[in-house]
Design a protein around this motif. Structure first.
Motif, PDB file in Angstrom:
ATOM      1  N   VAL A 115       0.812  -1.222   0.000  1.00  0.00           N
ATOM      2  CA  VAL A 115       0.000   0.000   0.000  1.00  0.00           C
ATOM      3  C   VAL A 115       0.850   1.279   0.000  1.00  0.00           C
ATOM      4  O   VAL A 115       0.614   2.165  -0.832  1.00  0.00           O
ATOM      5  N   GLY A 119      -0.418   2.435  -3.252  1.00  0.00           N
ATOM      6  CA  GLY A 119      -1.733   2.985  -2.964  1.00  0.00           C
ATOM      7  C   GLY A 119      -2.756   1.887  -2.734  1.00  0.00           C
ATOM      8  O   GLY A 119      -2.420   0.723  -2.693  1.00  0.00           O
ATOM      9  N   PHE A 120      -4.039   2.299  -2.563  1.00  0.00           N
ATOM     10  CA  PHE A 120      -5.099   1.339  -2.278  1.00  0.00           C
ATOM     11  C   PHE A 120      -5.718   0.823  -3.574  1.00  0.00           C
ATOM     12  O   PHE A 120      -5.586   1.451  -4.622  1.00  0.00           O
ATOM     13  N   THR A 199      -8.854  -5.361   3.115  1.00  0.00           N
ATOM     14  CA  THR A 199      -8.413  -4.241   3.950  1.00  0.00           C
ATOM     15  C   THR A 199      -7.581  -3.239   3.159  1.00  0.00           C
ATOM     16  O   THR A 199      -7.336  -2.138   3.634  1.00  0.00           O
ATOM     17  N   VAL A 200      -7.100  -3.607   1.965  1.00  0.00           N
ATOM     18  CA  VAL A 200      -6.345  -2.649   1.164  1.00  0.00           C
ATOM     19  C   VAL A 200      -7.155  -2.203  -0.050  1.00  0.00           C
ATOM     20  O   VAL A 200      -6.603  -1.630  -0.988  1.00  0.00           O
ATOM     21  N   GLY A 201      -8.462  -2.481  -0.044  1.00  0.00           N
ATOM     22  CA  GLY A 201      -9.313  -1.917  -1.071  1.00  0.00           C
ATOM     23  C   GLY A 201      -9.641  -2.825  -2.230  1.00  0.00           C
ATOM     24  O   GLY A 201     -10.169  -2.361  -3.242  1.00  0.00           O
TER      25      GLY A 201
ATOM     26  N   LEU B  40      -0.595  14.183   4.945  1.00  0.00           N
ATOM     27  CA  LEU B  40      -1.706  14.004   4.016  1.00  0.00           C
ATOM     28  C   LEU B  40      -1.301  14.323   2.579  1.00  0.00           C
ATOM     29  O   LEU B  40      -1.806  13.732   1.637  1.00  0.00           O
ATOM     30  N   SER B  42       1.054  14.411  -0.772  1.00  0.00           N
ATOM     31  CA  SER B  42       2.034  13.486  -1.320  1.00  0.00           C
ATOM     32  C   SER B  42       3.374  14.208  -1.423  1.00  0.00           C
ATOM     33  O   SER B  42       3.440  15.423  -1.626  1.00  0.00           O
ATOM     34  N   LEU B 352      -3.871   1.108   7.806  1.00  0.00           N
ATOM     35  CA  LEU B 352      -4.555   0.840   6.535  1.00  0.00           C
ATOM     36  C   LEU B 352      -5.939   1.479   6.522  1.00  0.00           C
ATOM     37  O   LEU B 352      -6.345   2.086   5.530  1.00  0.00           O
ATOM     38  N   ASN B 355      -5.625   5.269   6.304  1.00  0.00           N
ATOM     39  CA  ASN B 355      -4.789   5.759   5.209  1.00  0.00           C
ATOM     40  C   ASN B 355      -3.527   6.467   5.735  1.00  0.00           C
ATOM     41  O   ASN B 355      -3.078   7.450   5.178  1.00  0.00           O
ATOM     42  N   LEU B 357       0.129   5.840   6.004  1.00  0.00           N
ATOM     43  CA  LEU B 357       1.037   4.838   5.462  1.00  0.00           C
ATOM     44  C   LEU B 357       2.247   4.582   6.356  1.00  0.00           C
ATOM     45  O   LEU B 357       2.761   3.471   6.404  1.00  0.00           O
TER      46      LEU B 357
END
Lengths: 252, 398
Positions: A115, A119-120, A199-201, B40, B42, B352, B355, B357
């Motif tokens: 992730v 990303g998701f 859980t990761v989409g 938040l 990038s 997760l 969000n 990371l």
């Protein structure tokens, strides 16, 4: 060998067929179990997971497992073949070390690490599953090709077969049972990891379980868990059957 | 065909060449670090060259020159040893560079700014370590030598962690924010694995001995344990919830609940049984009958034969079963966080779901490290047990 072969085979037949019937019944018939779940869990407003159909989730789950396993078989198989050829032998030790070490990494951690990198969504799940499935495939590909007896290869050379012909008509068929065992390990792990991939989409059979756990809806959890467990048992039984056929075929 | 014969003849290590190419490409084309004003947004990429400051920064990259030279030099024992050292030092040096540059970036930024490792760091560090692993294999380094080398690299990174040199990196900022939660999570994780091992060994070892002595036991037990092993962990956790919750409702005050550590330990035990039972039985099956007969001839009682002959000879196989069990349980315990069992998985999934990371890294990286550490420790145990068995006459170490 022949005397004891019968009873287990009947057991396997039963396991595969019973499992398949149970799986199809669960996937198609889950909506009609709504009254049952309503009785079991009277306090739940929604006793049946209806955000997605179970047919859709099952197909998506199988697609994720199938695609990642296929990619792993192609990539890992090629790598395994390459390092057992004279020109690739130098890379063999490294590949084996990576395959052994990589398998100590828990699949769920590999999935989570995809992730931050990607990303998701379904893509990181696909990549993580492929990477993880590569390891047992590579390991067994190398072990299987390695196990082909040298006299057999000499005989094939003596018959005037080319190296490609030897690979496809002698080495791979003889190594097939060992290769299949690696694929089986990879696929079974992936069925479980694909469920966690919710859980990761990625939308898989893990979704009702995750939604149920987060929202304290035990009915959702049971519905997802029953189907994904049945799916894993059926796939494993299928591999068992396949392995039986392959062994008999290669012993002919 | 023969335009460049010199290149061909001077190429001595194609594995190192591939890794050197990976290092070169990653250094040129991939971001080394990512810098974001807060967690938040990038990040903007920071190249390796931008991160190198001053003489000490250049010095940190010197092992990289050895890695670039290795493919073209004769692979003598001395050079292979140097390559192992260079691979490890290169990876540790990259971490040092990242820490130093993160600290520089943090000076001119707000406290919310984040500097994290980017793809270039991972590719270069992995290439360095893999070159070292391959060189160790070419050198024929044994288990103890490999562990020592690996431990030295881990030690160099641990030293940087302990000295606070890496504190400006985002994963450590995340750690600083939840120091106590993290320590609790590691402890909880290890406790879950240990708690599952107790019933596993108490049930699994006698069951394995029974399966070795009575074939019918094996025929009954193994298909069952195989099916359990097939069921995905998240499904088994889920399926245990409802019955346990019902049991807890029937026995108020018993503390039984469908969520938390109890279903986690039960599920972990169910998964852990197969490798223990199987390897106990296989290990005992592998004890040569003549050895047992010789012991009987020497007048040993069945009990003495079991304790002095069977157990030590079956120990290496049993320990490899234990290794599979522990490594597997470390991963499964992470999944158990989904049913509220806590542990490092809780940090990982929290990251997760939110969000965040860096939080994912803070949970997932230690899970991997725990699994690798357990694997390494038990490998040493297996090597020691095998060595002892290998001394016995008539049996060579596998």
């Amino acid at each position: 060998m022949t005397g004891t072969g019968m009873a287990p085979r009947e057991f396997l037949t039963d396991r595969l067929m019973l499992g398949l019937v149970a799986l199809v019944a669960l996937v198609l018939g889950m909506p009609s179990l709504k009254p049952l779940f309503a009785t079991l869990f009277p306090r739940l407003d929604r006793p049946l997971y209806e955000a997605e159909s179970f047919v859709r989730l099952t197909l998506d789950h199988m697609a994720l497992v199938g695609l990642s396993s296929l990619a792993a078989i192609l990539l890992g198989g090629s790598a395994g073949i390459a390092v057992t050829r004279p020109w690739g032998r130098e890379f063999r030790g490294l590949l084996e070390t990576v395959a052994t070490m990589g398998q100590t990494f828990p699949p769920v951690a590999v999935l989570a690490l995809a992730v931050p990198v990607m990303g998701f969504g379904p893509e990181p799940a696909l990549i993580a599953l492929t990477l993880y499935a590569l390891l047992p495939v590579v390991e067994n590909m190398v072990a299987g090709l390695d196990g082909v007896p040298a006299p057999v290869l000499d005989a094939a050379h003596g018959l005037g077969m080319g190296s490609a012909e030897i690979l496809f008509r002698v080495e791979l068929p003889l190594a097939a049972p060992v290769i299949l065992a690696g694929v089986r390990t990879a696929v079974i792990i992936n069925v479980g990891t694909a469920a966690i991939a919710s859980t990761v989409g990625a939308k898989t059979l893990g979704l009702p379980i995750i939604v149920g756990l987060n929202g304290s809806n035990q009915a959702y959890v049971i519905q997802g868990a029953l189907i994904v467990a049945a799916l894993a048992v059926v796939i494993d039984a299928g591999f068992d059957r396949l392995a039986g056929w392959l062994t008999r075929w290669s012993q002919r | 065909m023969t335009s460049r014969p010199t290149l061909h003849t001077s190429l001595h290590n194609r594995v190192a060449l591939l890794m050197a190419l990976a290092v070169a490409v990653a250094a040129m084309a991939l971001p080394f670090l990512g810098f974001a004003p807060n967690r938040l947004l990038s990040g903007r990429p920071v190249s390796l060259w931008a991160a190198v400051q001053g003489l000490d920064g250049v010095a940190a990259l010197i092992p990289g020159l050895v890695l670039l030279a290795t493919p073209f030099l004769r692979q003598t024992r001395i050079w292979l040893g140097l390559t192992i050292a260079a691979g490890g030092l290169f990876a540790a040096g990259l971490a040092w560079l990242a820490g130093a540059h993160a600290a520089t970036l943090a000076q001119g930024a707000s406290a919310a700014a984040r500097t994290s490792f980017a793809s270039g760091f991972w590719v270069m560090a992995a290439a360095g370590l893999l070159t070292a692993v391959d060189a160790a294999r070419r050198l024929g380094l044994g288990a103890v030598g490999r562990m020592t080398a690996g431990g030295a690299v881990a030690g160099l990174v641990a030293l940087q962690l302990a000295s606070g040199h890496l504190d400006a990196l985002s994963i450590l900022k995340e750690y600083a924010n939840r120091r106590e939660v993290f320590a609790d999570a590691v402890l909880r994780h290890a406790t879950l694995v240990a708690a599952a091992l107790v019933p596993t060994l108490l049930v699994g070892v006698p069951l394995g001995i029974a399966a070795h002595r009575v074939q019918a036991v094996g025929r009954a037990v193994f298909p069952l344990l195989n099916v359990v092993q097939t069921v995905p962990s998240i499904a088994l956790f889920g399926l245990l919830m409802a019955p346990l919750a019902a049991l807890g409702a029937m026995l108020p005050g018993s503390g039984i609940s469908g969520v938390g550590p109890l279903p986690a330990v039960i599920a972990l035990t169910l998964y852990s049984l197969l490798p223990i039972v199987r390897n106990t039985a296989v290990g005992l099956d592998g004890v040569p009958a003549p050895v047992r007969e010789a012991a009987r001839g020497m007048g040993l009682t069945p009990r003495q034969i079991f304790l002095r002959v069977d157990l030590p000879l079956a120990l290496p196989v049993f320990l490899s079963g234990l290794r599979i069990t522990v490594v597997q349980a470390v991963g499964l315990a992470a999944v158990a966080a989904l049913i509220g069992a806590g542990g490092l998985g809780a940090i990982m999934f929290q990251g997760l779901f939110a969000n965040a990371l860096d939080l994912v890294l803070l949970g997932a990286v230690p899970v991997i490290l725990l699994a690798v550490a357990a694997d390494a420790l038990l490998s040493i145990g297996i090597a020691a047990a095998t060595h002892r068995v290998g001394v016995l006459p008539g049996r060579s170490a596998p």
